[in-house]
Design a protein around this motif. Structure first.
Motif, short mmCIF file in Angstrom:
data_model
loop_
_atom_site.label_atom_id
_atom_site.label_comp_id
_atom_site.label_asym_id
_atom_site.label_seq_id
_atom_site.Cartn_x
_atom_site.Cartn_y
_atom_site.Cartn_z
N ALA A 1 0.84 -1.21 0.00
CA ALA A 1 0.00 0.00 0.00
C ALA A 1 0.87 1.26 0.00
N TRP A 2 1.97 1.24 0.76
CA TRP A 2 2.89 2.39 0.75
C TRP A 2 3.51 2.59 -0.62
N PHE A 3 3.87 1.46 -1.26
CA PHE A 3 4.44 1.56 -2.60
C PHE A 3 3.45 2.26 -3.52
N ALA A 4 2.17 1.84 -3.44
CA ALA A 4 1.15 2.45 -4.30
C ALA A 4 0.96 3.93 -3.95
N LEU A 5 1.00 4.22 -2.65
CA LEU A 5 0.79 5.59 -2.20
C LEU A 5 1.93 6.51 -2.65
N LEU A 6 3.17 6.03 -2.51
CA LEU A 6 4.32 6.85 -2.89
C LEU A 6 4.46 6.94 -4.41
N ALA A 7 3.82 5.99 -5.12
CA ALA A 7 3.87 6.05 -6.59
C ALA A 7 3.11 7.27 -7.10
N VAL A 8 2.10 7.71 -6.37
CA VAL A 8 1.26 8.82 -6.86
C VAL A 8 2.08 10.11 -7.05
N PRO A 9 2.76 10.64 -5.99
CA PRO A 9 3.55 11.85 -6.23
C PRO A 9 4.71 11.62 -7.19
N SER A 10 5.27 10.40 -7.20
CA SER A 10 6.40 10.12 -8.09
C SER A 10 5.95 10.18 -9.55
N LEU A 11 4.81 9.53 -9.85
CA LEU A 11 4.32 9.54 -11.24
C LEU A 11 3.87 10.94 -11.63
N LEU A 12 3.31 11.68 -10.67
CA LEU A 12 2.92 13.07 -10.95
C LEU A 12 4.16 13.89 -11.32
N ALA A 13 5.25 13.70 -10.57
CA ALA A 13 6.50 14.42 -10.87
C ALA A 13 7.00 14.05 -12.27
N ILE A 14 6.95 12.76 -12.60
CA ILE A 14 7.39 12.32 -13.94
C ILE A 14 6.51 12.97 -15.01
N ALA A 15 5.18 12.98 -14.76
CA ALA A 15 4.26 13.57 -15.73
C ALA A 15 4.55 15.05 -15.93
N ILE A 16 4.79 15.79 -14.84
CA ILE A 16 5.04 17.24 -14.95
C ILE A 16 6.34 17.49 -15.72
N VAL A 17 7.40 16.77 -15.37
CA VAL A 17 8.70 17.01 -16.01
C VAL A 17 8.66 16.63 -17.49
#
Ligand SMILES: [Zn+2]
Length: 391
Positions: free
Chosen positions: A275-291
């Motif tokens: 669940a933590w992996f899934a939770l931390l994936a959200v801001p990480s993927l958002l950062a990838i999407a923005i960049v």
């Protein structure tokens, strides 16, 4: 964001009574020579870890800056956006592996020098290659999925991507005991009948169905003792390393380890880690999407190296959170194990013997604790055992 915060808060809750941990001196656990030897060993190990992380960042940055010609090559080989993206992911994982191999080799040599490993260079290289195959497979799958989603959904791909990451996390956790662990260890069912009966009894006290208990032939690689819970649901397995059962550890110490692992099961820590992996994936993927969006979006496979650079940077940036959560879960497992074994002397002896045999630093520097400290320190674990005893 509110939902995310509530989920993070719920997941980080543990049930450990607020304890006044008595101060424990490292000198009361191990002789000064042993402590000095552990410090030298761990100091170099930490520098090697930092060097490896820096090299990985450097290689990914270099690949991101040379992405156009690499993407042309990948497109010729891959024929199609998604396959080209997957190829670039495979290529990046391989480049990082090659560039960090000397550091891994130095680390292996260092561990051998300190008697923590007696694995030959052939076996070590085979392990490294296998790790690369597993990682490259997961990276290629994740990258192909991200490029595909970005092509279909545009700039909001990271929302569906987060759901996909959660699914991937569950799949990897489910597959680990059957598909990944057997690549590295031979697992055999626990043969010691008396120990198996004690394990069952501990399971009853903790209210968990013990399920599979397997012994892994870790002694082919290391002298350090360990135990783990891997898998979820039907694949859940308690793995005891044979280095724990080679006679160096007393029965009570082994039972403390088993109780600790079963406590992880009782508190669903593997599920929570997913669940933590899934939770931390959200801001990480958002950062990838923005960049990547600033350069035209991840639908362009040429941006895969940049996406991997951002992903690794996010991994490093969230390490302090991951470790803080891990330490909370480990402390909870320690406490629950004490309530099951009611044997704080064995828990103290175990902490001391794990430090002595696994060269674990009882007093790591603060930065190492933040970046690498997945468990409470030896001193905290002994302190908890003493707090339990005085209760
Ligand atoms: Zn643990």
């Amino acid at each position: 964001m509110a939902g995310w915060a509530i989920a993070a808060w719920l997941l980080s809750r543990t049930h450990v009574p607020s304890l006044e941990l008595p101060p424990v001196e490292a000198g009361s656990l191990l002789p000064p020579e042993a402590l000095a030897r552990i410090e030298t060993f761990r100091d170099t190990g930490r520098w090697l870890w930092l060097a490896s992380a820096a090299i990985e960042l450097g290689v990914l940055a270099l690949l991101a800056s040379r992405a156009r010609p690499l993407a042309r090559l990948a497109r010729r080989l891959g024929r199609g956006r998604i396959r080209s993206g997957a190829l670039l992911g495979l290529g990046a994982a391989t480049c990082v592996w090659v560039a960090t191999l000397p550091v891994s080799g130095a680390n292996h040599w260092w561990r051998r020098r300190y008697g923590l490993s007696d694995q030959g260079i052939g076996g070590w290289l085979r392990d490294e290659a296998l790790s690369l195959v597993v990682l490259a497979f997961v990276v290629a799958l994740a990258v192909a999925g991200a490029v595909w989603l970005a092509g279909r959904l545009g700039r909001r791909w990271w929302i569906a991507g987060s759901a996909a990451a959660a699914t991937l996390g569950v799949a990897v956790a489910l597959a680990q005991p059957v598909a990944i662990e057997p690549l590295f260890h031979r697992l055999t069912p626990l043969a010691d009948r008396a120990l198996a009966a004690d394990v069952e009894e501990l399971g009853r006290r903790l209210g968990v169905a013990v399920g599979r208990v397997e012994v892994a032939d870790a002694s082919r690689r290391t002298t350090a003792a360990n135990a783990r819970v891997i898998g979820i649901g039907p694949s859940r397995t308690v793995v005891l390393h044979d280095t724990l059962l080679d006679g160096r550890f007393q029965r009570g110490e082994v039972l403390s380890v088993v109780a600790h692992e079963l406590a992880h099961v009782a508190r669903a820590h593997v599920w929570k880690a997913v669940a933590w992996f899934a939770l931390l994936a959200v801001p990480s993927l958002l950062a990838i999407a923005i960049v990547t969006e600033r350069r035209g979006g991840l639908r362009d496979p040429a941006l895969v190296p940049l996406a991997l650079l951002v992903a690794f940077a996010c991994f490093l940036a969230t390490l302090p959170v991951q470790n803080a959560v891990s330490r909370r879960y480990e402390a909870e497992a320690d406490w629950l194990a004490l309530t099951a074994t009611r044997d704080p002397e064995a828990a103290t002896a175990l902490a001391r013997r794990l430090a002595a045999t696994g060269l674990i630093d009882p007093t790591p520097p603060a930065w190492a604790r933040v970046l690498l400290g997945t468990h409470p320190t030896v001193l905290e674990r002994v302190g908890m055992a003493e707090a339990f005893a005085s209760r």
